[in-house]
Each structure stands twice: as C-alpha cells, then as structure tokens.
Design a protein around this motif. Structure first.
Motif, PDB file in Angstrom:
ATOM      1  N   ARG B 125      92.726   9.892  57.400  1.00  0.00           N
ATOM      2  CA  ARG B 125      92.275   9.865  58.793  1.00  0.00           C
ATOM      3  C   ARG B 125      90.988  10.671  58.934  1.00  0.00           C
ATOM      4  NH1 ARG B 125      96.988  11.190  61.414  1.00  0.00           N
ATOM      5  NH2 ARG B 125      96.426  13.383  61.352  1.00  0.00           N
ATOM      6  N   ASP B 126      90.958  11.838  58.294  1.00  0.00           N
ATOM      7  CA  ASP B 126      89.745  12.666  58.353  1.00  0.00           C
ATOM      8  C   ASP B 126      88.552  11.902  57.812  1.00  0.00           C
ATOM      9  OD1 ASP B 126      91.128  14.699  59.416  1.00  0.00           O
ATOM     10  OD2 ASP B 126      91.346  15.871  57.565  1.00  0.00           O
ATOM     11  N   ILE B 127      88.787  11.217  56.691  1.00  0.00           N
ATOM     12  CA  ILE B 127      87.675  10.507  56.054  1.00  0.00           C
ATOM     13  C   ILE B 127      87.175   9.374  56.943  1.00  0.00           C
ATOM     14  CG2 ILE B 127      87.124   8.987  54.125  1.00  0.00           C
ATOM     15  CD1 ILE B 127      88.869  10.864  52.406  1.00  0.00           C
ATOM     16  N   VAL B 128      88.113   8.592  57.466  1.00  0.00           N
ATOM     17  CA  VAL B 128      87.694   7.481  58.327  1.00  0.00           C
ATOM     18  C   VAL B 128      86.961   8.010  59.544  1.00  0.00           C
ATOM     19  CG1 VAL B 128      88.482   5.585  59.785  1.00  0.00           C
ATOM     20  CG2 VAL B 128      89.495   5.915  57.539  1.00  0.00           C
ATOM     21  N   GLN B 129      87.474   9.075  60.123  1.00  0.00           N
ATOM     22  CA  GLN B 129      86.834   9.623  61.315  1.00  0.00           C
ATOM     23  C   GLN B 129      85.423  10.142  61.003  1.00  0.00           C
ATOM     24  OE1 GLN B 129      90.072  11.506  63.091  1.00  0.00           O
ATOM     25  NE2 GLN B 129      89.738  10.140  64.820  1.00  0.00           N
ATOM     26  N   ALA B 130      85.297  10.808  59.852  1.00  0.00           N
ATOM     27  CA  ALA B 130      83.993  11.342  59.479  1.00  0.00           C
ATOM     28  C   ALA B 130      82.976  10.214  59.309  1.00  0.00           C
ATOM     29  CB  ALA B 130      84.108  12.156  58.195  1.00  0.00           C
ATOM     30  N   LEU B 131      83.438   9.093  58.746  1.00  0.00           N
ATOM     31  CA  LEU B 131      82.505   8.007  58.445  1.00  0.00           C
ATOM     32  C   LEU B 131      82.263   7.102  59.644  1.00  0.00           C
ATOM     33  CD1 LEU B 131      83.712   7.092  54.874  1.00  0.00           C
ATOM     34  CD2 LEU B 131      81.678   8.346  55.519  1.00  0.00           C
ATOM     35  N   THR B 132      83.168   7.129  60.610  1.00  0.00           N
ATOM     36  CA  THR B 132      82.955   6.271  61.781  1.00  0.00           C
ATOM     37  C   THR B 132      82.407   7.068  62.935  1.00  0.00           C
ATOM     38  OG1 THR B 132      85.272   6.587  62.438  1.00  0.00           O
ATOM     39  CG2 THR B 132      84.741   4.635  61.148  1.00  0.00           C
ATOM     40  N   VAL B 133      83.275   7.827  63.577  1.00  0.00           N
ATOM     41  CA  VAL B 133      82.898   8.495  64.818  1.00  0.00           C
ATOM     42  C   VAL B 133      81.764   9.489  64.587  1.00  0.00           C
ATOM     43  CG1 VAL B 133      83.747   9.894  66.715  1.00  0.00           C
ATOM     44  CG2 VAL B 133      85.229   8.180  65.662  1.00  0.00           C
ATOM     45  N   GLY B 135      79.735   9.393  61.994  1.00  0.00           N
ATOM     46  CA  GLY B 135      78.591   8.688  61.439  1.00  0.00           C
ATOM     47  C   GLY B 135      78.031   9.270  60.152  1.00  0.00           C
ATOM     48  N   LEU B 136      78.862   9.973  59.397  1.00  0.00           N
ATOM     49  CA  LEU B 136      78.388  10.554  58.143  1.00  0.00           C
ATOM     50  C   LEU B 136      78.314   9.484  57.050  1.00  0.00           C
ATOM     51  CD1 LEU B 136      80.500  13.848  57.968  1.00  0.00           C
ATOM     52  CD2 LEU B 136      78.258  13.480  58.992  1.00  0.00           C
ATOM     53  N   SER B 137      77.579   9.791  55.977  1.00  0.00           N
ATOM     54  CA  SER B 137      77.618   8.940  54.799  1.00  0.00           C
ATOM     55  C   SER B 137      78.732   9.461  53.906  1.00  0.00           C
ATOM     56  CB  SER B 137      76.288   9.004  54.059  1.00  0.00           C
ATOM     57  OG  SER B 137      76.160  10.262  53.438  1.00  0.00           O
ATOM     58  N   ALA B 138      79.079   8.668  52.894  1.00  0.00           N
ATOM     59  CA  ALA B 138      80.161   9.082  52.008  1.00  0.00           C
ATOM     60  C   ALA B 138      79.830  10.413  51.347  1.00  0.00           C
ATOM     61  CB  ALA B 138      80.412   8.004  50.953  1.00  0.00           C
ATOM     62  N   ARG B 139      78.544  10.611  51.014  1.00  0.00           N
ATOM     63  CA  ARG B 139      78.179  11.850  50.326  1.00  0.00           C
ATOM     64  C   ARG B 139      78.341  13.058  51.247  1.00  0.00           C
ATOM     65  NH1 ARG B 139      72.726  11.243  47.746  1.00  0.00           N
ATOM     66  NH2 ARG B 139      73.973   9.801  46.507  1.00  0.00           N
ATOM     67  N   GLU B 140      77.885  12.895  52.504  1.00  0.00           N
ATOM     68  CA  GLU B 140      78.021  14.007  53.464  1.00  0.00           C
ATOM     69  C   GLU B 140      79.488  14.333  53.715  1.00  0.00           C
ATOM     70  OE1 GLU B 140      73.947  12.817  55.914  1.00  0.00           O
ATOM     71  OE2 GLU B 140      75.909  12.046  56.516  1.00  0.00           O
ATOM     72  N   ALA B 141      80.281  13.272  53.845  1.00  0.00           N
ATOM     73  CA  ALA B 141      81.706  13.501  54.089  1.00  0.00           C
ATOM     74  C   ALA B 141      82.329  14.216  52.903  1.00  0.00           C
ATOM     75  CB  ALA B 141      82.413  12.174  54.335  1.00  0.00           C
ATOM     76  N   ALA B 142      81.886  13.851  51.688  1.00  0.00           N
ATOM     77  CA  ALA B 142      82.438  14.477  50.487  1.00  0.00           C
ATOM     78  C   ALA B 142      82.143  15.969  50.481  1.00  0.00           C
ATOM     79  CB  ALA B 142      81.851  13.814  49.249  1.00  0.00           C
ATOM     80  N   GLN B 143      80.910  16.321  50.865  1.00  0.00           N
ATOM     81  CA  GLN B 143      80.561  17.746  50.904  1.00  0.00           C
ATOM     82  C   GLN B 143      81.411  18.484  51.936  1.00  0.00           C
ATOM     83  OE1 GLN B 143      76.395  17.603  51.585  1.00  0.00           O
ATOM     84  NE2 GLN B 143      75.897  17.298  49.410  1.00  0.00           N
ATOM     85  N   ARG B 144      81.544  17.867  53.103  1.00  0.00           N
ATOM     86  CA  ARG B 144      82.288  18.504  54.182  1.00  0.00           C
ATOM     87  C   ARG B 144      83.745  18.728  53.765  1.00  0.00           C
ATOM     88  NH1 ARG B 144      83.452  17.031  59.514  1.00  0.00           N
ATOM     89  NH2 ARG B 144      81.286  16.575  59.919  1.00  0.00           N
ATOM     90  N   LEU B 145      84.342  17.697  53.152  1.00  0.00           N
ATOM     91  CA  LEU B 145      85.781  17.776  52.857  1.00  0.00           C
ATOM     92  C   LEU B 145      86.045  18.341  51.468  1.00  0.00           C
ATOM     93  CD1 LEU B 145      86.631  14.295  54.376  1.00  0.00           C
ATOM     94  CD2 LEU B 145      87.236  16.497  55.365  1.00  0.00           C
ATOM     95  N   ARG B 146      84.990  18.755  50.792  1.00  0.00           N
ATOM     96  CA  ARG B 146      85.124  19.321  49.444  1.00  0.00           C
ATOM     97  C   ARG B 146      85.861  18.353  48.504  1.00  0.00           C
ATOM     98  NH1 ARG B 146      83.466  24.392  50.302  1.00  0.00           N
ATOM     99  NH2 ARG B 146      83.819  25.195  52.382  1.00  0.00           N
ATOM    100  N   MET B 147      85.374  17.135  48.485  1.00  0.00           N
ATOM    101  CA  MET B 147      85.915  16.135  47.559  1.00  0.00           C
ATOM    102  C   MET B 147      84.728  15.538  46.809  1.00  0.00           C
ATOM    103  SD  MET B 147      88.237  14.054  50.270  1.00  0.00           S
ATOM    104  CE  MET B 147      88.885  12.858  49.109  1.00  0.00           C
ATOM    105  N   SER B 148      85.009  14.794  45.758  1.00  0.00           N
ATOM    106  CA  SER B 148      83.913  14.074  45.113  1.00  0.00           C
ATOM    107  C   SER B 148      83.601  12.833  45.940  1.00  0.00           C
ATOM    108  CB  SER B 148      84.310  13.669  43.691  1.00  0.00           C
ATOM    109  OG  SER B 148      85.205  12.589  43.738  1.00  0.00           O
TER     110      SER B 148
END
Lengths: 212, 172
Positions: B125-133, B135-148
């Motif tokens: 849910r966090d990932i979908v929300q980050a990428l939709t609402v 508007g982050l890119s996958a890379r930005e979301a990865a940094q935020r959530l500390r994932m690859s």
C-alpha cells in the motif's frame, strides 16, 4: 486516487510481459496428460489386442472424434483468450466432429439389429467410463486453466468450458486405450457425458479463476 | 503501444494519457445509457487502464489496437454495471435533460481503487501510494522506503495484479 496518478504507477511497472499463451497452453495440456496417460497405461492397463484393433473403424472413430474435439477446443481456447479474439473457422471443426460421430451412430443403428441396440449402448462398463473420463481430465484441465490465467478471455466461462472440452477429449482418447466398448452408441452416450461433464466443470472453474 | 511493450516508459506514458479521454468518453456514455451519473464512470476508466496495463501482452501487434481496447473497456463496463444495485434500472431519462452535461474538471478522481488499496499489505500500500498520489518514481520511492529499486518494482507489480484481481472478484 486520480487517473493521472494511476498512470504514473503503471508506467513504473516495466516488467514487460510477452504473449506466451500458445506454448503455455501446450505445456499445460501436455503436463496434465502425462499423469493421465500413466494412469491408463500402468493402473488401468491397455486393452488386450490394442495394436491389432487400432486400424479398425470403431477405434478410428473413437480417436478421430475425441482427438478432433480436443484439437478444435484447444484452438478455440487459444483464439478466444485475447479480449478481441474471434473463433475463426474452428466452430466448423467442432461441427465436423459432431457430424462424424452422428454418421457413426447412424451406421451402427443401420447395421446392428434393433434388439442389440440396448446392449451396445450399455456396453460392459459404462459407469467406469463415466467416472474415469472426467477423473483423467482433471490434470490436463488444471494445466490448461493455469496457463489461461495469463490470457484475457472476454467470456471466462466459455473459455473455461472450451478448456474443459479439450481436456475431456484428451482424457477420453487416453481412456479409449483401455476401454473395450467399441460401439458408436456407447461412444456418443458415455464418452459424451464424461466429456460434457468435464466441460461443465471447466466452465464453472473458468468463471471463478479466469476472471480479470 | 509497441514502444510501451518494448519498455519505452515515456512513450508508454504518452499512450496511456492519450487513451484516457477516449476510454472516459466511452465509459461515461455507457453509464449514461444505463441511467447512472456519468461522473461516476471514472472507476471504470481506472480499472480499464489497469487491465490494459496488466494484459497488454494479449494485444496481437499485427492487429489494430482499437478493437482490443474497446473489448477491454466493454468488459470492465459490463462488470461495473453488473455490480451496481438494481436501482440502476430506474429510468431517469427526464432527469438527464436537466442535469448539466459538461465534463467535470480534471483531475478526475476514482474511489474504487482507493477502497481496494486498504486490502493490500502495508508495504504494498505504501508503495502504490508513493507512486500514485505522491507521484514519486520507483527510484525515489525506493530511497524513501529504504528498499532496492528492483524490490519496489516487484512489489508494485504484485500490488497492481492484486488490485486487478480484487476488482474482478467484486464483479462476481
């Protein structure tokens, strides 16, 4: 969420899928047919004198109708797995199979004395045929449905039914290696019911599993 | 579409954005015909986009794209109309003439996917929300959530598939 936000997420998902359904369907069917074939050959055992009987008309009719049905149903399943898929000429193939079977039945009725019709229809082991054909069809049906989940059939129930008929046709052809009832009357009645039941099962499963 | 299938993200975005108004117009027409408020058709648009995305390999590139798109939209429209309560059949032809016909302002919002998001796991849910609402890119979301970045993409793909399944299940 608004629609542009959704698009943003969709664009990030770059796992590029390819259309592998033709191969997947064949593999699913083959993988399911192996246990069914093993069950017929090792557990039920082929009928006595199978090889000598193979080129005779009743067996040819059995294999032509069951395998013909399986081929046409499989081709239709594949074509209708795309949302904009059309059946093409394959329904005519199904009609040809039905006609072939009807011809066999008519010939049997014309050649056999009426007093024997009942006995030929009942055969020696109708119940086994009725139970074993759907049972043998289960693994190929599961393989086909699993493969079909990558598709997007406009009518999931119809696609499931066709997959069921394809699996039923293959299972019936395998069962024919064991079965000693050769009359077209028996074929139309009991094989028909067994395959029909498999189709019904496939249709129900398709409505649930092939939804997208 | 071919560029999108080949992994050209910019072309793919342009395609989806160009398709959206077409899908929206058709979905609204479908809702209007069924006597439902056209403004509520956005959920169908979003579900159709999701299906177009997840089933894009089922398009035969030798055939025109239009009929394929139309078939998917129709499929989603029928599902949506089917899960509406029977009130959908009340004739409100008279009302339609009074109601303002102009399209609602952009951006257009749907509610169904937000509701279904609640059924996903917290991470997805966090990932979908980050990428939709957000508007982050996958890379930005990865940094935020500390994932690859790869893990984000895998989780996103699973989440989208689950959402699509959930929309289908509701129609059953």
């Amino acid at each position: 969420m608004n629609t542009t936000e959704l698009i943003n997420a969709l664009v990030q998902d770059q796992a590029a899928p390819r259309w592998r359904l033709p191969a997947a369907l064949r593999i699913g069917l083959a993988a399911g047919a192996v246990p069914a074939a093993l069950a017929v050959l090792l557990w039920l055992g082929p009928r006595a004198g199978l090889l000598a009987l193979l080129p005779t008309a009743p067996l040819l009719l059995k294999f032509a109708t069951t395998l013909g049905l399986a081929l046409c149903a499989l081709a239709l399943t594949l074509r209708l797995a795309r949302p904009d898929g059309t059946p093409g000429a394959w329904p005519w193939g199904l009609a040809t199979v039905a006609l072939l079977l009807a011809g066999g039945v008519a010939l049997e009725l014309a050649l056999a004395p009426a007093a024997e019709w009942g006995a030929r229809l009942r055969g020696q082991n109708a119940l086994a045929c009725l139970i074993l054909v759907p049972l043998l069809a289960l693994p190929p049906l599961a393989g086909l449905l699993l493969a079909l989940r990558q598709g997007a059939p406009r009518r999931p129930g119809l696609s499931g039914t066709l997959a069921g008929l394809a699996a039923g046709g293959v299972a019936a052809a395998l069962y024919a290696l064991h079965c000693v009832d050769d009359s077209p009357l028996f074929l139309a009645m009991w094989y028909g019911l067994g395959i029909g039941f498999t189709g019904l099962l496939g249709g129900l499963a398709g409505r649930i599993w092939l939804r997208w | 579409m071919q560029a999108g299938l080949a992994g050209d993200a910019a072309a793919y975005r342009r395609l989806l954005e160009a398709l959206t108004p077409v899908l929206r117009a058709r979905a609204r027409r479908g809702f209007q015909r069924a006597g439902l408020p056209p403004a509520e058709a956005e959920d169908v648009v979003q579900e159709a986009l999701l299906a177009i995305h997840l089933k894009r390999h089922s398009w035969d590139s030798a055939r025109p794209l239009g009929p394929w798109l139309a078939a998917i939209l129709r499929h989603k429209l029928v599902d949506a109309l089917r899960r509406r309560p029977a009130a959908a059949h009340v004739p409100i032809d008279d009302l339609l003439e009074i109601l303002p016909a102009e399209a609602p302002p952009e951006p257009v919002r749907g509610h169904e996917l937000d509701r279904l998001l609640a059924q996903l796991g917290a991470r997805q849910r966090d990932i979908v929300q980050a990428l939709t609402v957000e508007g982050l890119s996958a890379r930005e979301a990865a940094q935020r959530l500390r994932m690859s970045e790869g893990a984000v993409r895998v989780a996103l793909h699973r989440a989208l598939k689950t959402l699509a399944l959930l929309t289908g299940r509701q129609a059953a």
